[in-house]
Design a protein around this motif. Structure first.
Motif, PDB file in Angstrom:
ATOM      1  N   VAL A  45      25.198  60.053  87.427  1.00 42.86           N
ATOM      2  CA  VAL A  45      26.224  60.799  86.697  1.00 42.86           C
ATOM      3  C   VAL A  45      26.834  59.924  85.597  1.00 42.86           C
ATOM      4  CG1 VAL A  45      28.443  61.982  86.907  1.00 42.86           C
ATOM      5  CG2 VAL A  45      26.703  62.281  88.682  1.00 42.86           C
ATOM      6  N   ASP A  46      27.079  58.642  85.900  1.00 42.58           N
ATOM      7  CA  ASP A  46      27.622  57.732  84.887  1.00 42.58           C
ATOM      8  C   ASP A  46      26.652  57.541  83.716  1.00 42.58           C
ATOM      9  OD1 ASP A  46      29.921  57.392  86.353  1.00 42.58           O
ATOM     10  OD2 ASP A  46      29.256  55.524  87.314  1.00 42.58           O
ATOM     11  N   ASN A  51      20.374  66.422  85.186  1.00 45.20           N
ATOM     12  CA  ASN A  51      19.478  66.877  86.245  1.00 45.20           C
ATOM     13  C   ASN A  51      19.242  65.710  87.195  1.00 45.20           C
ATOM     14  OD1 ASN A  51      17.680  68.228  87.833  1.00 45.20           O
ATOM     15  ND2 ASN A  51      16.009  68.265  86.341  1.00 45.20           N
ATOM     16  N   ILE A  52      19.728  65.839  88.422  1.00 45.68           N
ATOM     17  CA  ILE A  52      19.618  64.787  89.434  1.00 45.68           C
ATOM     18  C   ILE A  52      18.892  65.363  90.633  1.00 45.68           C
ATOM     19  CG2 ILE A  52      20.863  63.158  90.900  1.00 45.68           C
ATOM     20  CD1 ILE A  52      23.196  63.325  88.947  1.00 45.68           C
ATOM     21  N   GLU A  53      17.874  64.658  91.097  1.00 44.32           N
ATOM     22  CA  GLU A  53      17.086  65.122  92.237  1.00 44.32           C
ATOM     23  C   GLU A  53      17.084  64.031  93.307  1.00 44.32           C
ATOM     24  OE1 GLU A  53      12.649  66.933  93.303  1.00 44.32           O
ATOM     25  OE2 GLU A  53      13.156  66.323  91.258  1.00 44.32           O
ATOM     26  N   VAL A  54      17.498  64.413  94.518  1.00 41.13           N
ATOM     27  CA  VAL A  54      17.522  63.504  95.663  1.00 41.13           C
ATOM     28  C   VAL A  54      16.403  63.921  96.608  1.00 41.13           C
ATOM     29  CG1 VAL A  54      18.887  62.575  97.566  1.00 41.13           C
ATOM     30  CG2 VAL A  54      20.009  63.205  95.425  1.00 41.13           C
ATOM     31  N   ARG A  55      15.484  63.001  96.852  1.00 44.33           N
ATOM     32  CA  ARG A  55      14.339  63.285  97.728  1.00 44.33           C
ATOM     33  C   ARG A  55      14.394  62.345  98.929  1.00 44.33           C
ATOM     34  NH1 ARG A  55      11.823  63.990  92.596  1.00 44.33           N
ATOM     35  NH2 ARG A  55      11.320  61.750  92.522  1.00 44.33           N
ATOM     36  N   ILE A 191      29.963  70.105  93.864  1.00 53.83           N
ATOM     37  CA  ILE A 191      31.075  70.989  93.494  1.00 53.83           C
ATOM     38  C   ILE A 191      31.744  70.521  92.212  1.00 53.83           C
ATOM     39  CG2 ILE A 191      33.372  71.768  94.211  1.00 53.83           C
ATOM     40  CD1 ILE A 191      32.363  71.767  97.090  1.00 53.83           C
ATOM     41  N   ILE A 192      32.024  69.233  92.103  1.00 52.21           N
ATOM     42  CA  ILE A 192      32.828  68.736  90.995  1.00 52.21           C
ATOM     43  C   ILE A 192      32.006  68.443  89.752  1.00 52.21           C
ATOM     44  CG2 ILE A 192      32.653  66.291  91.535  1.00 52.21           C
ATOM     45  CD1 ILE A 192      35.804  68.270  90.459  1.00 52.21           C
ATOM     46  N   SER A 193      30.688  68.261  89.892  1.00 54.59           N
ATOM     47  CA  SER A 193      29.841  67.894  88.742  1.00 54.59           C
ATOM     48  C   SER A 193      29.405  69.154  88.015  1.00 54.59           C
ATOM     49  CB  SER A 193      28.631  67.080  89.223  1.00 54.59           C
ATOM     50  OG  SER A 193      29.046  65.898  89.867  1.00 54.59           O
ATOM     51  N   THR A 194      30.286  69.670  87.171  1.00 56.83           N
ATOM     52  CA  THR A 194      29.943  70.847  86.376  1.00 56.83           C
ATOM     53  C   THR A 194      29.007  70.430  85.240  1.00 56.83           C
ATOM     54  OG1 THR A 194      31.935  70.510  85.050  1.00 56.83           O
ATOM     55  CG2 THR A 194      32.101  72.014  86.924  1.00 56.83           C
ATOM     56  N   GLY A 195      28.061  71.312  84.959  1.00 61.27           N
ATOM     57  CA  GLY A 195      27.086  71.006  83.917  1.00 61.27           C
ATOM     58  C   GLY A 195      25.972  70.100  84.376  1.00 61.27           C
ATOM     59  N   GLN A 219      28.951  75.518  84.454  1.00 62.18           N
ATOM     60  CA  GLN A 219      30.169  74.887  83.959  1.00 62.18           C
ATOM     61  C   GLN A 219      31.396  75.265  84.796  1.00 62.18           C
ATOM     62  OE1 GLN A 219      30.265  72.650  81.552  1.00 62.18           O
ATOM     63  NE2 GLN A 219      28.055  72.832  81.156  1.00 62.18           N
ATOM     64  N   SER A 220      31.199  76.049  85.846  1.00 61.87           N
ATOM     65  CA  SER A 220      32.305  76.533  86.667  1.00 61.87           C
ATOM     66  C   SER A 220      32.209  75.950  88.070  1.00 61.87           C
ATOM     67  CB  SER A 220      32.288  78.063  86.740  1.00 61.87           C
ATOM     68  OG  SER A 220      33.178  78.539  87.726  1.00 61.87           O
ATOM     69  N   MET A 221      33.347  75.482  88.604  1.00 61.13           N
ATOM     70  CA  MET A 221      33.387  75.001  89.981  1.00 61.13           C
ATOM     71  C   MET A 221      33.097  76.128  90.957  1.00 61.13           C
ATOM     72  SD  MET A 221      36.593  73.405  92.137  1.00 61.13           S
ATOM     73  CE  MET A 221      36.851  71.996  91.062  1.00 61.13           C
ATOM     74  N   LYS A 222      33.540  77.326  90.635  1.00 69.88           N
ATOM     75  CA  LYS A 222      33.324  78.461  91.522  1.00 69.88           C
ATOM     76  C   LYS A 222      31.838  78.772  91.655  1.00 69.88           C
ATOM     77  CE  LYS A 222      34.985  83.161  92.384  1.00 69.88           C
ATOM     78  NZ  LYS A 222      35.854  84.265  91.869  1.00 69.88           N
ATOM     79  N   ASP A 223      31.094  78.694  90.552  1.00 68.76           N
ATOM     80  CA  ASP A 223      29.656  78.942  90.620  1.00 68.76           C
ATOM     81  C   ASP A 223      28.957  77.873  91.454  1.00 68.76           C
ATOM     82  OD1 ASP A 223      30.020  81.160  89.059  1.00 68.76           O
ATOM     83  OD2 ASP A 223      29.501  80.152  87.175  1.00 68.76           O
TER      84      ASP A 223
END
Length: 843
Positions: A45-46, A51-55, A191-195, A219-223
Motif C-alpha cells: 500500500v505504501d 492491486n494486491i494479491e496474497v497467496r 475495508i479501509i483501503s479504498t481504490g 472508492q467507498s468503504m461501504k462497498d
C-alpha cells in the motif's frame, strides 16, 4: 562444573554479538502469521499499489506470497532493502510527527529474513526487466538474477519461523487459528483501503486454489464491506452520524467545554442497527482506524459495546469507524506491530462517540403503549375479553371511599398486584355475594387492600353458608402458622362426615386485622381466631358450617407432597362458651403406655470399639497432614472459590468411593468421603449429566427446505464450514456444496434442525462458524441448541421433592465422575458443596 563457573569474573558485562541481537529483535517484531502478512501488505500500500494479491499454501505453513503492482524497487536500493533500520520513509526522529505511511522503522523485511527464507522479485518503472533477489538470514543480498515481471514487487516467505524451533512447532500446531486471525487482520485493510483491489487465496496440498476474500477497488468503504461480508451485512448497517458531545457525557468524562478543542476529530463509518437479530454473537467484526491505520482501541471498543447493549442486550454490533485526527495528536510508535496507539484528548473522543451512538439508536426506538379497559365481572366470565386492572397499594383510596373508585382508568401502569387482583376477579363466581355499600349495577369485586383499609368487617352467618359461599383465597398473605392449623383440619377425622357435600370449595383469607392467634404446637384455637360479627349475641355456634367447609375442601384436595399423619386425631369443640372461658382444645391429651426393654451391654466390647476408633484416628492423622482443604462458604459470592477447591481436591474417580449417608429435605444427597461431608443437589447433578449426554450423543433431525437457501457466507466462513461439515450435520444442518461456484455462492442450505417448538436458522450457522474458527474440529453446539438441551435435561431430571433410595442416590453420585464438568448445572446452579470435616469437628 562449578569451578569453571566461578573462574569467570562475576557480573562481567559484554556486548551481545550482532547476529544474536538481530535474531532477538526479529522475534519481537514478527510474532504471528497475521503480523507477517500485515507487514507485506502495508509495504504494498505504501508503494502505491492498486492491486494486491496474497497467496498462501497450506494456510501459510508452506508459503506466504504477496504480489502488487506498485512502484517497485530501484536497483540502487537492492542492498539496503532488507537491512535493519533501513527505510525511505523517515530520516530522523522528528519525522515521526508527520509520518503518513504504514511503515517507518525499516524492521519488517529484515526481521522476516531472520525468521524465514525470503525472496523478492521486483521491477521498477525505469527498468525493462524484473530482478530476482535472494537474501540470507542476516538480510544480506546473496543472489541477483533477471526475472520477467511487470511493474511491481513480489515477496515470498517459505518456512516461516523455522529458525525458532519452539515457535515454529507451535505455529504448525495452531495453523488454523493463525490462519483465521490473519484473515481478520487482512479484512481490516480491505475495508479501509479504498481504490485498492485486495485478493487472498489459499491452496491446501495439491488441491485447487480457492479464493478467501476479494475486493473490487471501490472508492467507498461501504462497498468494501459488502464485498467482504456480503450484501446481507450492508442491509443491517447505519451510517455513523457525528454530533457534538452532550453535557452529561462531558460531565461523565470530566470535560469542560471551554478547554476543549473544536473539530479535533472527524469520525465516519458504519455500525449495526440495534434490532435484535441483526447483531453478531461475538465481537469478530469490529474494526477501528486512526488516520486510515487499523488499530486496537480498547476503550472505544468497550464503549461501543456498552451503548449497543443498552438497546440489544444479547448481541454485539458490526463496527467500522474511521477516525481522522491531526498527526500531532497521535503516537503510533508504541508497540512493534503498531496496533496500540496513544491518543491525545481520548476522553473527548469517547464522549463524542457515546453521544452520537445514543442519538442514532434513540431515533429508531419503538415505544408501545398498552390500553386497559374496565369490564364487568359477569362479562368476563362469559367472554374472553381484557380483564380489569387493579392498582397497587399506593393508588388505593382511603377507607370510606367508594369501591368503584379503585378501578384503574385506561392507559394505566400494569403492576404485579394489579394483575393478581385482575386474575382473581376473572375466576370469581358470578353468584358471589355482593359487598355491602357497592353502587355498581353489576357485581364487581373489591380489592384485597380495600378490605384491609376499611374499618368494618363482613358478617358471616349460617344462612349464607352453602354451595354459593366463596371466601377469597390469598396464600401470599396467609401466615405459616395459619396453614399449619389448616393442615390439622385437613387430616382430622373427628369432624362431622355428613357435611362432606355441603360446599364444593372453600377459600380462606387470613389478615392481621382479624386478631388471630394460632398455636400449632399445642393445637389450640383461641376464641378470637374465628371472631367475625361484632354483635354480642353471636356465639361459636355460627361458625360450625365454616369448619365443615374447611373439612370438605381439604379432604377433597389433599397435598400430594405432604407425608401422611397416622394416628393423629384432631378434636374440635365449638361449644357455646362464655367470653371468659378458656381456649378450645384442639388436641386431646393421649396417655402412652411405656414398657421397659433390657439392652445387652458389655464393657469389654465398648473398650475394644473405643480403642479401634482411636487407632483409626491415629493412623489418619499420621497418614495425611491436618489442614483445612475446603475453606469456601456456601454462599453465592463464594461459588468460584468453592469450585476451584473442588477441582483441586476432588478427582473424578473419588465419586465412586463416596459413601451415601442419606437424603436431606427430599432435595439433597449427603455423602461422606474419608472425613469430609458433602451435600449434593440431586436435581442439579442429574441435570448436568443428562445435559452432557445430550451434548455428546444427540443428533438433531433436520427438516428439508423446499428450495436451497443461499447463505452469502464469506470465503473464510465457507472454508470453515466445508472443513467441519460433520459437526454441522450432527447439529442438524445439511448443505449443498459447489466448489466451482464463485465466492459467497459455494454453500447453500438444504436442511435445518427442528425439535418441537425450537427453530433454527442462518444466525446459528454463523455462530457455529465463529466457534469453529477458534477450535477447529472440536464438537460444539450453538447457544440456542445448548439452551434447548438444558431445558430438555432439566425436565427429565430428578426433581426436588422426590424421595430416592440408596441405590438411586449412589447412581447420581457415580454419574458425576463420568461427565466433563460436574460442578454446576447448565443454568449455573452449583451441584456440590463441602459441609464439614469430621476431624476438625472432633478436634
Amino acid at each position: 562444573m562449578s569451578e569453571e563457573c566461578t573462574s569467570e569474573p562475576a557480573g562481567a558485562i559484554r556486548a551481545i554479538d550482532k547476529h544474536s541481537v538481530h535474531q532477538i529483535c526479529s522475534g519481537q517484531v514478527v510474532l504471528t502469521l497475521a503480523t507477517a502478512v500485515k507487514e507485506l501488505v502495508e509495504n504494498s500500500v505504501d508503494a502505491g499499489a492498486t492491486n494486491i494479491e496474497v497467496r498462501l499454501k497450506d494456510s501459510g505453513a508452506g508459503l506466504v506470497e504477496v504480489s502488487d503492482n506498485g512502484k517497485g524497487v530501484e536497483e540502487a536500493n537492492f542492498e539496503g532493502l532488507t537491512l535493519k533500520h533501513h527505510t525511505s520513509k523517515i530520516r530522523d526522529f522528528s519525522d515521526l510527527i508527520h509520518v503518513e505511511t504504514f511503515g517507518f522503522r525499516g524492521e519488517a523485511l529484515s526481521s522476516l529474513c531472520a525468521l524465514s527464507d525470503l525472496m523478492v522479485i521486483t521491477c521498477h518503472a525505469s527498468s525493462q526487466v524484473g530482478t530476482k533477489l535472494v537474501f540470507d538470514c542476516k538480510g544480506h543480498l546473496v543472489q541477483k538474477s533477471p526475472q520477467p515481471r511487470q511493474q511491481g514487487t513480489t515477496v515470498s516467505l517459505q518456512q516461516l519461523f523455522y529458525t525458532l524451533p519452539v515457535r515454529h512447532k507451535e505455529f504448525q500446531r495452531n495453523i488454523k487459528k493463525e490462519y483465521a486471525k490473519m484473515i481478520q487482520v487482512l479484512q481490516s485493510y480491505c475495508i479501509i483501503s479504498t481504490g485498492v483491489r485486495i485478493t487472498c487465496s489459499n491452496q491446501t496440498g495439491q488441491g485447487k486454489r480457492s479464493t478467501v476474500l476479494s475486493t473490487s477497488a471501490s472508492q467507498s468503504m461501504k462497498d468494501n464491506i459488502g464485498a467482504i461480508f456480503g450484501p446481507k451485512q450492508i442491509q443491517t448497517l447505519l451510517p455513523f452520524k457525528q454530533v457534538p458531545p452532550a453535557e452529561n457525557a462531558m460531565e461523565e468524562y470530566g470535560l469542560k467545554d471551554a478547554d476543549l478543542p473544536k473539530q479535533l476529530f472527524l469520525i465516519t463509518g458504519f455500525v449495526s442497527q440495534a434490532d435484535h437479530g441483526v447483531g453478531r454473537s461475538a465481537t469478530d467484526r469490529q474494526f477501528f482506524f486512526i488516520n486510515n491505520r487499523p488499530c486496537d482501541l480498547l476503550k472505544v471498543t468497550r464503549l461501543v459495546n456498552e451503548v449497543y447493549h443498552m438497546y440489544n442486550r444479547h448481541q454485539y454490533p458490526f463496527v467500522a469507524l474511521s477516525i481522522t485526527v491531526s498527526s500531532e495528536c497521535v503516537d503510533v510508535n508504541v508497540t512493534p506491530d503498531k496496533r496500540q496507539i496513544f491518543l491525545q484528548e481520548e476522553k473527548l473522543l469517547l464522549a463524542i462517540i457515546k453521544t452520537s451512538l445514543i442519538n442514532m439508536y434513540e431515533a429508531g426506538v419503538n415505544k408501545i403503549s398498552l390500553n386497559f379497559t374496565h369490564k364487568p365481572v359477569s362479562r368476563m366470565m362469559s367472554s374472553p375479553e381484557p380483564c380489569q386492572v387493579v392498582p397497587s397499594d399506593e393508588n388505593l383510596p382511603e377507607s370510606g371511599e367508594d369501591s368503584d373508585s379503585v378501578i384503574q382508568s385506561p392507559k394505566s401502569n400494569v403492576n404485579l398486584a394489579g394483575l393478581k387482583a385482575a386474575f382473581s376477579s376473572q375466576h370469581s363466581s358470578a353468584k358471589s355475594t355482593s359487598v355491602s355499600g357497592s353502587t355498581s349495577s353489576g357485581p364487581t369485586q373489591k380489592t384485597i387492600q380495600s378490605f384491609l383499609k376499611s374499618g368494618t368487617k363482613p358478617a358471616l352467618s349460617s344462612t349464607n353458608v352453602g354451595p354459593s359461599l366463596k371466601i377469597k383465597r390469598d396464600f401470599n398473605k396467609c401466615s405459616v402458622v395459619g396453614r399449619s392449623v389448616l393442615d390439622s383440619f385437613r387430616f382430622g377425622k373427628a369432624l362431622d362426615s355428613q357435611t362432606a357435600n355441603t360446599a364444593p370449595r372453600c377459600d380462606l383469607t387470613t389478615t392481621d386485622d382479624m386478631g388471630s392467634e394460632l398455636e400449632t404446637e399445642n393445637h389450640t384455637l383461641k376464641k378470637g381466631d374465628c371472631e367475625g360479627p361484632t354483635e354480642e349475641n353471636n356465639t361459636f355456634e355460627e361458625y360450625k358450617p365454616i369448619a365443615r367447609i374447611i373439612k370438605e375442601a381439604c379432604v377433597q384436595s389433599p397435598d400430594p407432597k405432604r407425608a401422611r399423619r397416622e394416628n393423629h386425631l384432631v378434636n374440635v369443640d365449638f361449644s357455646n362458651d362464655s367470653e371468659d372461658s378458656s381456649p378450645t382444645t384442639v388436641d386431646a391429651p393421649v396417655s402412652l403406655q411405656r414398657r421397659a426393654i433390657p439392652l445387652p451391654f458389655s464393657l469389654e466390647q465398648l473398650t475394644l470399639k473405643v480403642k479401634r476408633l482411636q487407632d483409626q484416628q491415629h493412623q489418619r492423622s499420621m497418614g495425611e497432614p491436618k489442614y483445612r482443604r475446603f475453606r469456601a462458604q456456601i454462599s453465592p459470592g463464594e461459588n468460584q472459590n468453592a469450585e476451584e477447591e473442588l477441582k483441586k481436591e476432588i478427582r473424578k474417580d473419588m465419586f465412586k468411593e463416596m459413601e451415601i449417608i442419606g437424603q436431606f429435605n427430599l432435595g439433597f444427597i449427603l455423602t461422606k468421603l474419608n472425613s469430609d461431608i458433602f451435600m449434593i443437589d440431586q436435581h442439579a447433578t442429574d441435570e448436568k449429566y443428562n445435559f452432557e449426554m445430550l451434548q455428546q450423543h444427540n443428533v438433531l433431525q433436520g427438516q428439508k427446505l423446499i428450495a436451497p437457501q443461499n447463505l452469502h457466507l464469506t470465503a473464510i466462513s465457507e472454508n470453515i464450514l466445508i472443513e467441519n461439515i460433520e459437526i454441522f450435520r450432527k447439529n442438524g444442518f445439511e448443505f449443498l456444496i459447489n466448489e466451482d461456484a464463485p465466492v459467497m455462492e459455494r454453500v447453500k442450505l438444504v436442511s435445518l434442525p427442528t425439535s418441537k417448538n425450537w427453530t433454527f436458522g442462518p444466525s446459528d450457522i454463523e455462530e457455529l462458524i465463529f466457534m469453529l474458527s477458534d477450535s477447529p474440529g472440536v464438537m460444539c453446539r450453538p447457544s440456542r441448541v445448548r439452551q434447548m438441551f438444558a431445558s430438555r435435561a432439566c425436565r427429565k431430571s430428578v426433581m426436588i421433592g422426590t424421595a430416592l433410595s440408596v441405590s438411586e442416590m449412589k447412581k447420581l453420585v457415580v454419574h458425576m465422575g463420568e461427565i466433563e464438568q460436574p460442578w454446576n448445572c447448565p443454568h449455573g446452579r452449583p451441584t456440590m458443596r463441602h459441609l464439614a470435616n469430621l476431624d476438625v469437628i472432633s478436634d
